[in-house]
Motif scaffolding. Sequence first.
Motif, PDB file in Angstrom:
ATOM      1  N   VAL A  62      -9.386   6.171   1.508  1.00 14.54           N
ATOM      2  CA  VAL A  62      -9.342   7.315   2.423  1.00 14.54           C
ATOM      3  C   VAL A  62      -8.168   8.249   2.112  1.00 14.54           C
ATOM      4  O   VAL A  62      -8.298   9.467   2.152  1.00 14.54           O
ATOM      5  CB  VAL A  62      -9.238   6.817   3.883  1.00 14.54           C
ATOM      6  N   ARG A  63      -7.013   7.652   1.802  1.00  7.99           N
ATOM      7  CA  ARG A  63      -5.826   8.467   1.612  1.00  7.99           C
ATOM      8  C   ARG A  63      -4.982   7.865   0.490  1.00  7.99           C
ATOM      9  O   ARG A  63      -3.969   7.186   0.719  1.00  7.99           O
ATOM     10  CB  ARG A  63      -5.036   8.501   2.931  1.00  7.99           C
ATOM     11  N   PRO A  64      -5.399   8.133  -0.751  1.00 10.01           N
ATOM     12  CA  PRO A  64      -4.806   7.433  -1.894  1.00 10.01           C
ATOM     13  C   PRO A  64      -3.305   7.666  -2.054  1.00 10.01           C
ATOM     14  O   PRO A  64      -2.629   6.839  -2.660  1.00 10.01           O
ATOM     15  CB  PRO A  64      -5.576   7.971  -3.101  1.00 10.01           C
ATOM     16  N   GLN A  65      -2.766   8.734  -1.521  1.00  9.39           N
ATOM     17  CA  GLN A  65      -1.323   8.954  -1.679  1.00  9.39           C
ATOM     18  C   GLN A  65      -0.509   8.182  -0.647  1.00  9.39           C
ATOM     19  O   GLN A  65       0.719   8.262  -0.638  1.00  9.39           O
ATOM     20  CB  GLN A  65      -0.991  10.451  -1.629  1.00  9.39           C
ATOM     21  N   GLY A  66      -1.182   7.418   0.227  1.00  7.95           N
ATOM     22  CA  GLY A  66      -0.477   6.645   1.241  1.00  7.95           C
ATOM     23  C   GLY A  66      -0.340   7.447   2.514  1.00  7.95           C
ATOM     24  O   GLY A  66      -0.536   8.664   2.522  1.00  7.95           O
ATOM     25  N   LEU A  67       0.017   6.750   3.613  1.00 10.23           N
ATOM     26  CA  LEU A  67       0.056   7.411   4.917  1.00 10.23           C
ATOM     27  C   LEU A  67       1.011   8.596   4.952  1.00 10.23           C
ATOM     28  O   LEU A  67       0.685   9.666   5.416  1.00 10.23           O
ATOM     29  CB  LEU A  67       0.451   6.390   5.995  1.00 10.23           C
ATOM     30  N   LEU A  68       2.238   8.389   4.443  1.00 11.11           N
ATOM     31  CA  LEU A  68       3.233   9.451   4.513  1.00 11.11           C
ATOM     32  C   LEU A  68       3.637   9.926   3.111  1.00 11.11           C
ATOM     33  O   LEU A  68       4.671  10.542   2.923  1.00 11.11           O
ATOM     34  CB  LEU A  68       4.469   8.964   5.280  1.00 11.11           C
ATOM     35  N   GLY A  69       2.834   9.611   2.136  1.00  6.01           N
ATOM     36  CA  GLY A  69       3.167  10.007   0.773  1.00  6.01           C
ATOM     37  C   GLY A  69       2.698  11.425   0.508  1.00  6.01           C
ATOM     38  O   GLY A  69       1.805  11.937   1.176  1.00  6.01           O
ATOM     39  N   ARG A  70       3.344  12.066  -0.474  1.00 10.71           N
ATOM     40  CA  ARG A  70       2.879  13.387  -0.885  1.00 10.71           C
ATOM     41  C   ARG A  70       2.333  13.280  -2.297  1.00 10.71           C
ATOM     42  O   ARG A  70       2.759  12.421  -3.061  1.00 10.71           O
ATOM     43  CB  ARG A  70       4.038  14.387  -0.822  1.00 10.71           C
ATOM     44  N   PHE A  82       2.613  14.843  -5.084  1.00 11.76           N
ATOM     45  CA  PHE A  82       3.453  14.969  -6.279  1.00 11.76           C
ATOM     46  C   PHE A  82       4.567  13.937  -6.323  1.00 11.76           C
ATOM     47  O   PHE A  82       5.195  13.747  -7.327  1.00 11.76           O
ATOM     48  CB  PHE A  82       4.055  16.374  -6.357  1.00 11.76           C
ATOM     49  N   PHE A  83       4.779  13.262  -5.203  1.00 12.85           N
ATOM     50  CA  PHE A  83       5.926  12.374  -5.124  1.00 12.85           C
ATOM     51  C   PHE A  83       5.820  11.232  -6.132  1.00 12.85           C
ATOM     52  O   PHE A  83       4.816  10.575  -6.229  1.00 12.85           O
ATOM     53  CB  PHE A  83       6.036  11.799  -3.697  1.00 12.85           C
ATOM     54  N   GLY A  84       6.883  11.051  -6.862  1.00 18.05           N
ATOM     55  CA  GLY A  84       6.915   9.939  -7.793  1.00 18.05           C
ATOM     56  C   GLY A  84       6.170  10.219  -9.080  1.00 18.05           C
ATOM     57  O   GLY A  84       6.228   9.435 -10.015  1.00 18.05           O
ATOM     58  N   GLY A 100       2.343   3.070   2.754  1.00 16.52           N
ATOM     59  CA  GLY A 100       3.198   4.115   3.290  1.00 16.52           C
ATOM     60  C   GLY A 100       3.321   5.322   2.387  1.00 16.52           C
ATOM     61  O   GLY A 100       3.615   6.416   2.844  1.00 16.52           O
ATOM     62  N   GLY A 101       3.114   5.132   1.107  1.00 12.88           N
ATOM     63  CA  GLY A 101       3.277   6.218   0.153  1.00 12.88           C
ATOM     64  C   GLY A 101       4.463   5.932  -0.762  1.00 12.88           C
ATOM     65  O   GLY A 101       5.522   5.562  -0.279  1.00 12.88           O
ATOM     66  N   LEU A 102       4.274   6.125  -2.070  1.00 11.94           N
ATOM     67  CA  LEU A 102       5.326   5.815  -3.041  1.00 11.94           C
ATOM     68  C   LEU A 102       6.586   6.611  -2.763  1.00 11.94           C
ATOM     69  O   LEU A 102       6.547   7.819  -2.611  1.00 11.94           O
ATOM     70  CB  LEU A 102       4.859   6.168  -4.453  1.00 11.94           C
ATOM     71  N   GLY A 103       7.713   5.905  -2.698  1.00 16.02           N
ATOM     72  CA  GLY A 103       8.992   6.587  -2.583  1.00 16.02           C
ATOM     73  C   GLY A 103       9.291   7.155  -1.211  1.00 16.02           C
ATOM     74  O   GLY A 103      10.347   7.725  -0.997  1.00 16.02           O
ATOM     75  N   SER A 104       8.377   6.999  -0.277  1.00 18.43           N
ATOM     76  CA  SER A 104       8.602   7.561   1.050  1.00 18.43           C
ATOM     77  C   SER A 104       9.308   6.548   1.943  1.00 18.43           C
ATOM     78  O   SER A 104       8.784   5.457   2.182  1.00 18.43           O
ATOM     79  CB  SER A 104       7.269   7.968   1.670  1.00 18.43           C
ATOM     80  N   ILE A 105      10.493   6.903   2.419  1.00 13.71           N
ATOM     81  CA  ILE A 105      11.274   5.965   3.230  1.00 13.71           C
ATOM     82  C   ILE A 105      10.632   5.758   4.610  1.00 13.71           C
ATOM     83  O   ILE A 105      10.405   4.616   5.014  1.00 13.71           O
ATOM     84  CB  ILE A 105      12.742   6.438   3.376  1.00 13.71           C
ATOM     85  N   PRO A 106      10.290   6.847   5.337  1.00 11.15           N
ATOM     86  CA  PRO A 106       9.579   6.627   6.608  1.00 11.15           C
ATOM     87  C   PRO A 106       8.266   5.896   6.370  1.00 11.15           C
ATOM     88  O   PRO A 106       7.831   5.083   7.196  1.00 11.15           O
ATOM     89  CB  PRO A 106       9.313   8.034   7.139  1.00 11.15           C
ATOM     90  N   GLY A 107       7.641   6.159   5.236  1.00  8.58           N
ATOM     91  CA  GLY A 107       6.381   5.496   4.887  1.00  8.58           C
ATOM     92  C   GLY A 107       6.557   3.985   4.798  1.00  8.58           C
ATOM     93  O   GLY A 107       5.725   3.219   5.283  1.00  8.58           O
ATOM     94  N   ALA A 108       7.664   3.560   4.182  1.00  7.22           N
ATOM     95  CA  ALA A 108       7.923   2.124   4.045  1.00  7.22           C
ATOM     96  C   ALA A 108       8.097   1.492   5.425  1.00  7.22           C
ATOM     97  O   ALA A 108       7.597   0.398   5.691  1.00  7.22           O
ATOM     98  CB  ALA A 108       9.154   1.886   3.190  1.00  7.22           C
ATOM     99  N   LEU A 125      11.382   2.905  -3.225  1.00  8.41           N
ATOM    100  CA  LEU A 125      12.301   3.899  -3.786  1.00  8.41           C
ATOM    101  C   LEU A 125      12.268   3.880  -5.315  1.00  8.41           C
ATOM    102  O   LEU A 125      12.104   4.905  -5.974  1.00  8.41           O
ATOM    103  CB  LEU A 125      13.717   3.610  -3.286  1.00  8.41           C
ATOM    104  N   VAL A 126      12.414   2.669  -5.874  1.00  6.52           N
ATOM    105  CA  VAL A 126      12.458   2.538  -7.330  1.00  6.52           C
ATOM    106  C   VAL A 126      11.132   2.979  -7.951  1.00  6.52           C
ATOM    107  O   VAL A 126      11.094   3.684  -8.962  1.00  6.52           O
ATOM    108  CB  VAL A 126      12.794   1.080  -7.725  1.00  6.52           C
ATOM    109  N   TRP A 127      10.065   2.606  -7.303  1.00  2.00           N
ATOM    110  CA  TRP A 127       8.753   2.995  -7.810  1.00  2.00           C
ATOM    111  C   TRP A 127       8.572   4.515  -7.733  1.00  2.00           C
ATOM    112  O   TRP A 127       8.147   5.177  -8.687  1.00  2.00           O
ATOM    113  CB  TRP A 127       7.657   2.285  -6.997  1.00  2.00           C
TER     114      TRP A 127
END
Lengths: 403, 289
Positions: free
Chosen positions: B274-282, B284-286, B229-237, B24-26
Amino acid sequence: MVAAWKRIAVLVMALALGLAAAAPVFAKEDVIRIGAAVSLTGTYAREGQLTRDGYLFWVEKVNAAGGIRVGDKRYKVELIVYDDRSDPQTSVRLTTRLITEDNVNFIFGPYSSGITNATSAIGERYRVITIATTANAPELYERGYRYLFGTLPLATTYLYPVLEMAANLPNPPKKVAIITPDNLFAIAAAEGARQYAEQLGFEVVYFARYPADTTDVSSLLAAIRDAGAEVLLCTGFLQDGMLVVRQAKELRYNPAIMGFTVAASIPDFRINLGKDAEGIMGGEWWTPQMGWFDDFFGTASQYAAEFEARFGYTPTYHAASSSIGGYLLQLAIERAGTLDTEAVRQQLLKLDEVTMFGPVSFNEKGVNVASSAAGFQIQNGEIVVLWPPRISQGSMIYPKPAW
Amino acid sequence: MTQIVVNGLLTGGVYALVAVGFSLVWGVMNVVNIAHASYIMLGAYISYWLFHLYGWDPFLSIPVSMAALFVLGYLVASVVLNRVIRYGLVMTLVLTFGVDLILQNAALILWSADYRSITPSYAGASLAVGGVMIPYVRFAVFLLALVLVVLFSLFLSKTRTGNAIQATALNPFAAQLTGVRIDRIYALTYAIGAALAAAAGSMISVIYTIQPQVGNVFLTRAFVITVLGGLGSIPGALLGGVLLGLAESFATVTVGIGWSQAVSFGLLVLILVVRPQGLLGRRFFGGVG
């Protein structure tokens, strides 16, 4: 008139200078200086202080008895202690200073194999004997050093007594699992246990090294249970020991023997785990209950009582080993009749003693090969020494009570 | 086999809770919060002392440790962090590293390096379901972690403040234009992150031995999970945490426990490729992806 005053002043000053210069030479003839850079602050502060107090206890006792006899003279012992802040580099710097500036005759080692590994190289370079009292990783003694002597038996022997007890049971278990964190000392103990177990005819069905910062061993224990191990040995530290016991209980995995190295002998282990610690076994280098004896300190329990009277707490093996290090050096100096490094080294190599710390004799590498750890079991929340048989205080509970 | 899955899931739950606040903080503030390790540690010590001195059950002390760390987090963010946040990632990294050092060493001085643990009467007990052991404590921790994560993601999506946090994460400048006081949002986000770390710490104190450096182990996990999981993504974490728990568990029984970290970091590298924004990251997020 003025000239005469000047002359007198110059004379007085010269005299004072001469005295000042002569003083250290004078002192050097009467005392044996021993230097110790140990950890008094930082990670190893606790063990370092135990080590220092062990040294100090011997120094005070030997000085109270008139000092060390060298030929016809008696020398007092002067101990110079520095704090290495649990840092090998600092310890190396301080050891160099002890040898080159404080001109010590001998070095008492720091706490831990890691730091001793670094400082003993300095002693070796300047040809000053290091008596290492709390460093027993085998690597230390495989470097061909001539001036390093270790009072503790090697770390590899830590679990020998547990294995020996298991092998001597009327109906001995067969399958052994050994796990160890990635750490110099722990791996040495685990490798030693593996070799010895095979030598005694056990089958080592599982052997694993896990990362030192592992916080979960449940899957590891599940694999060990499935391998059918009846004896589980772990060479980790307190937190590893507690984690293994808790998670084994969670999995309801009940090995007939559970043995630990350092973890089980620490009181916190028994306090925190309560009745789950019942029947758990371990190796221990020394406790006051062991029935060893020598002429200088008396019995192990007399030593412990005197030590407690002086420092206010019960000594551990760190302290006892350090006191014995001093005593062994004293014996070697007295037998050599000189402070010469080579002569003292020869006498150390010839030592064959039984002390309140147990039997001691050094091999060419400087390892104490006469002794190994004693084996104990936690019974009713107390440590009961069971092995070797001549100092046994009870009988073994086998198999370990189920969770 | 089932046991391995259960072990992995249960461990993953703790990992997820450790990672949520960090992620979240990141994600929102673009701050790699090294002090997260200390907040975990402080949460654990609060539970330890409440148990030790007053006999509080560690699960009951979770609200206390969360509240205490919320206040501390708010202070750290509003007094120091907000002043340097505009100087970028490296400056804030150094700052949180400093906070971490201060807190860890303070703990070392106050409570020494002794290993401590909480052993409630139910520690070690487990439920047997068809030969598979489910330890009560770990299961409770897992459920609680899930509840906290769900509650927290509801807070983000359903409340005005939560929406403001998300808006700030997406575009601080635009958020400011719509009337969001971003310095307050930053302080709040940071405080929530610290409180979540404290909750994780309290739970860790029941299942693990604690000492002043206890948070560091979990910080490296949080880092891996956040990137997974993706920066800032809660389901991702949550997903990242469970995935890491399972990966470690399976690696232990297949290639040996010595390789478990190689497997998790291998996973990290694979995701980055393969997926630099993380599994559930978007993307633009963060504002960094």
